[in-house]
Design an enzyme around this catalytic site. Sequence first.
Site, PDB file in Angstrom:
ATOM      1  N   GLY A 246       0.811  -1.349  -0.172  1.00  0.00           N
ATOM      2  CA  GLY A 246      -0.144   0.317  -0.142  1.00  0.00           C
ATOM      3  C   GLY A 246       0.453   1.184   0.232  1.00  0.00           C
TER       4      GLY A 246
ATOM      5  CE1 TYR B 196      -9.301   3.365   9.267  1.00  0.00           C
ATOM      6  CE2 TYR B 196      -9.509   5.491   9.543  1.00  0.00           C
ATOM      7  CZ  TYR B 196      -9.246   4.313   9.500  1.00  0.00           C
ATOM      8  OH  TYR B 196      -7.601   4.283   9.223  1.00  0.00           O
TER       9      TYR B 196
ATOM     10  CB  ILE C 207       1.664   4.086   4.681  1.00  0.00           C
ATOM     11  CG1 ILE C 207       0.668   5.381   5.052  1.00  0.00           C
ATOM     12  CG2 ILE C 207       2.770   3.653   6.111  1.00  0.00           C
ATOM     13  CD1 ILE C 207       0.020   5.294   6.180  1.00  0.00           C
TER      14      ILE C 207
END
Length: 318
Positions: free
Chosen positions: A10, A152, A12
């Site tokens: 991904g 989230y 990061i």
Amino acid sequence: MTILLTGAAGFIGSHLTEYLLSAGHTIIGLDNFDNQYDPGRKQVNVRLFKQHTNFTLIEGDIRDQTLLAGILKRYACDTVVHLAARTGVRDSVHEPAVCIDVNVNGTLSLLEAMKKVGLKRLVMASSSSVYGNSSVVPFQENDDANRPLSPYAMSKRSAELLAHTYHHLYGFNVACLRFFTVYGPRQRPEMAISRFTAKLYGDQPITLYGDGTTSRNYTYIYDTVLGITRAIEHLNGFELLNIGGSAPISLRELVVLLEKAVGRKAVIDWQPNQPGDVYLTSADLTYAKTKIGYFPSVQIEEGINRFVRWYYQSVVCL
């Protein structure tokens, strides 16, 4: 050091992998290449280091506890960096079950796999969203974080609590890093800076929600990677740590910076506030500086210029 890095392909994760490999570490990268956004972007990220002799890529899901335990044992990992997650506040409002399954049950699966093989070193990604609309500004790690505004945010706070439980019961050393809106090259396409830049270059309207005064503490990817590596080096006990930029700016100010960097004027499509969004994120970095020596070095103006240069060279010119 041999590190299992979840979410290695991904945004990061790929930057962190590059950095850790350059520092001489061995990285076992795990990613499921899901379709939350184009998995081809992750494949491009991985090409940067896929052939490195100290890197192994495994395609798999963090909810597969048997797979995780097998990886940890086979490669004799001594540290886990857990970045894999179902991301996004707005996506979580529409698909809460998926978000909670990946972020909570996935973290539990990882903790159980670590317990099974006797591994007790974990650095994991949390989020500034756990603070909700906190009345204390800037946000401090000991503030109340029990009033999430989205699934989230709830999932990230739940993962922190799970990690603390394993610290208490089994002596895990854990650092939960509360990231504040990370941006930079390879940023996910649905995030504001990526999305706004694409709209500017495409001569399309930029959609802004609310009145443009909501503010975020944006953190350049270099500083985020620095925070993660410092947390690995100082891992001891249980810590909650803010990893953020130097100061928040408003949504409208962000657009102005992007207009200057791109060299085009934005057309704004104003829309009502979105459910789950917070009004402000602002990181108090005092504790992180004291505990792990973290402080950001890339100011938002410079970071935006770096991002736009990368975007122009890597996306517009292709």
